[in-house]
Scaffold this active site. Structure first.
Site, PDB file in Angstrom:
ATOM      1  N   GLU A  49       0.864  -1.182   0.000  1.00 20.13           N
ATOM      2  CA  GLU A  49       0.000   0.000   0.000  1.00 20.13           C
ATOM      3  C   GLU A  49       0.901   1.232   0.000  1.00 20.13           C
ATOM      4  OE1 GLU A  49      -2.926   0.115   3.089  1.00 20.13           O
ATOM      5  OE2 GLU A  49      -4.149  -1.456   2.177  1.00 20.13           O
ATOM      6  N   ASP A  60      -5.896   9.661   9.408  1.00 17.39           N
ATOM      7  CA  ASP A  60      -4.553   9.285   9.828  1.00 17.39           C
ATOM      8  C   ASP A  60      -4.155   9.983  11.113  1.00 17.39           C
ATOM      9  OD1 ASP A  60      -3.820   7.540   7.641  1.00 17.39           O
ATOM     10  OD2 ASP A  60      -3.895   9.322   6.383  1.00 17.39           O
TER      11      ASP A  60
END
Length: 271
Positions: A49, A60
């Site tokens: 990824e 995040d």
């Protein structure tokens, strides 16, 4: 079958679990991204990824937010990330690459242009954090038309209806966020993950990868016992943040190899 499907089919046949590491493209040095991707593959990653840096990465935590900020400050863009994938493909034609990021850079490029350029670069999947499945049908169709798997997130709070919506349009694999909150947060509760996975697998016809909160071989192995694959990101970004530049790729490869050994043990136990 595409590369992601081939990878998971081979893992299932071998009784092994998938290892999906995440790094942010361009961090800490844009010139090192392709080298880091090769280090991940050589260490035993099944899928890579690759994070596309964005100025407002809402899902995040601080570790990956900092990595996005560093990459953006060094001029990393969606186009430069696609160029990295293309360079990786010069010598690696087998390891699937999934771009993970947010809708804004893709929409600025244009979804059709992105699909064309991503396919040409050798991208295998794309996970857009802020595309909910109920609004992503056309996007998913355009990705599949370009032989790119649209990958979606599920969470502990996902309803059966949301899981079913994802099951209708997802391909490649789904990414189960094992904790509420942002990446890199909290402590894992493997029993709660184990309790949720059957509901997902009964409604989603693709493998289930589990991420958020996985930090070492022990937690990776525990999660692998109850899932098809393990996704690890914040710990790798921290490793790159602290490693000496000349030793970063080797440190990455060593850490991934440790996780690979732990997961292979989990796979053998699960058979």
């Amino acid at each position: 079958m595409n590369r992601i499907q081939q990878t998971f089919a081979a893992l299932a046949e071998q009784g092994r679990k998938g290892l999906i590491p995440f790094i942010t493209a361009g961090d800490p040095d844009p010139a090192k991204t392709v080298e880091f991707m090769h280090a991940l593959a050589e260490g035993g990653a099944d899928v890579i990824e690759l994070g596309v840096p964005f100025s407002d990465p809402m899902a995040d935590g601080p570790v990956i937010q900092r990595s996005s900020e560093r990459a953006l400050a060094r001029g990393v863009t969606l186009k430069s990330v696609l160029a990295d994938v293309k360079r990786f493909r010069d010598t690696n034609q087998t390891t699937p690459v999934v771009l993970m990021g947010y809708a804004n850079p893709i929409e600025r490029m244009g979804v059709d242009a992105f699909a064309t350029e991503a396919q040409a670069a050798g991208v295998d999947g794309v996970l857009v954090v802020d595309y909910p499945p109920e609004e992503a049908g056309v996007f998913a169709e355009k990705m599949r038309a370009a032989q790119i798997d649209p990958i979606f997130l599920l969470a502990p709070t996902s309803t059966d209806e949301r899981i079913a919506d994802v099951g209708k349009i997802a391909s490649g694999y789904v990414y189960y966020v094992s904790l509420k909150g942002v990446t890199g947060a909290g402590n894992l509760d493997v029993s709660s993950i184990a309790g949720k996975i059957p509901a997902i697998k009964s409604r989603v016809p693709v493998p289930v990868g589990v991420g958020f909160g996985i930090r070492d071989a022990e937690t990776a192995r525990a999660v692998a016992e109850v899932s098809d694959a393990v996704v690890i990101g914040s710990r790798l970004v921290q490793l790159l943040e602290s490693a000496a530049p000349e030793g970063a790729a080797a440190a990455l490869k060593t850490f991934i190899a440790e996780l690979r050994a732990a997961l292979d043990g989990a796979g053998k136990t699960a058979r």
